[in-house]
Design an enzyme around this catalytic site. Sequence first.
Site, PDB file in Angstrom:
ATOM      1  N   HIS A  61       0.873  -1.178   0.000  1.00  0.00           N
ATOM      2  CA  HIS A  61       0.000   0.000   0.000  1.00  0.00           C
ATOM      3  C   HIS A  61       0.913   1.233   0.000  1.00  0.00           C
ATOM      4  O   HIS A  61       1.781   1.374   0.861  1.00  0.00           O
ATOM      5  CB  HIS A  61      -0.919   0.000   1.217  1.00  0.00           C
ATOM      6  N   HIS A 153       3.880  -3.578   6.813  1.00  0.00           N
ATOM      7  CA  HIS A 153       2.804  -2.614   6.611  1.00  0.00           C
ATOM      8  C   HIS A 153       2.728  -1.642   7.783  1.00  0.00           C
ATOM      9  O   HIS A 153       3.342  -1.852   8.830  1.00  0.00           O
ATOM     10  CB  HIS A 153       1.454  -3.337   6.505  1.00  0.00           C
ATOM     11  N   GLU A 217       2.294  -5.615  10.844  1.00  0.00           N
ATOM     12  CA  GLU A 217       1.838  -4.229  10.985  1.00  0.00           C
ATOM     13  C   GLU A 217       2.729  -3.517  12.005  1.00  0.00           C
ATOM     14  O   GLU A 217       2.914  -3.998  13.121  1.00  0.00           O
ATOM     15  CB  GLU A 217       0.383  -4.187  11.442  1.00  0.00           C
TER      16      GLU A 217
END
Length: 342
Positions: A61, A153, A217
């Site tokens: 992303h 991420h 994450e």
Amino acid sequence: MLPFTSDYLSYLLTHPNDSEYAKAELPGGEQIELIGVGALVITPKHLANHCKAIVLSAGIHGNETAPIEWLNQLLDDLLKGTQSTRHPLLLLFGHPNAMIAAKRELEFNLNRLFCGAWQQGNSQEHQRAAQLASWMADFYQRFDGERLHYDLHTAIRGSVHEKFAVAPFIPQRPHNVSQLAFLQHCGVHCVLFYHQSTQTFSYHSAAVHGAEAFTVELGQVKPFGHNDLSKLDALDNSIRQLITHARVDWGNVSYKDCHWYQVTEEIIRHHEDLAFNFADDLANFTEFADGALLAIQAGEPILVSDGPKAVVFPNAKVAIGQRAAILVKAMSIAQCQHLTKQ
């Protein structure tokens, strides 16, 4: 010759369409190959007997900048010779055009287009997923040894647990205790065990290539230049240990010092009117009691069943048909141990 000598990220963001192959020798004796836009292979001069084929990916992303900046820093140290590796590395900067646009995605969520899903469209994301999967397949075929993949991420919103990992669901394959211990050394003290197959990048590497793989994450989304990379020191130290040494004993998992969750279900956006019954800034892992109203969709309530359960990754604005949130249930140590192998 490489078209850059340092700070590959700056080069990438100003040359997002320059896909010419290039290679060079690094000061530590490794060979580096630029195999495509945002894709580099680093091969040690002498492969260890117990070499691992390690994939590090960031920026699937485009606005999740902290791991992108960290990966660039690691690459910079390899380029300067202040860092070496005993294991072949594939470094992937996932979605350069989304990075330039400072957006999560341009048309589609890239992290839902793996495991062949890229064949169902021709957007930039579909094409990029096919590229990334092809480079990964070539890399794992080229190098024998244990296959590892850490897809890094940051999350859209804050979290009760700042850093957490998502372990792909691979039926009949217990989770590796050594890998869970490694995550703890990385400063990741929360793990979600997924409950079904997905089309994420880490699931792809685990299911298609048999890799030990995780989505990791590492905090909350921030613009380039606004990240405190010292918050990734534990991850940085652990990955540098991993690539520098032929073998590392990560010790035992401290089950009591980690939060373990089983993913129980997903909320899928089927209608435009999906609306959550909580604030937009609700932190990941906020817990809801049994029977609590989570959302309304097509006039029907979505309630917590068999609670309490926590909500992770809520996003009511995803495309129709995509996951708008996952629900997770805390696990006991005994339940977690049942899922793992030594």
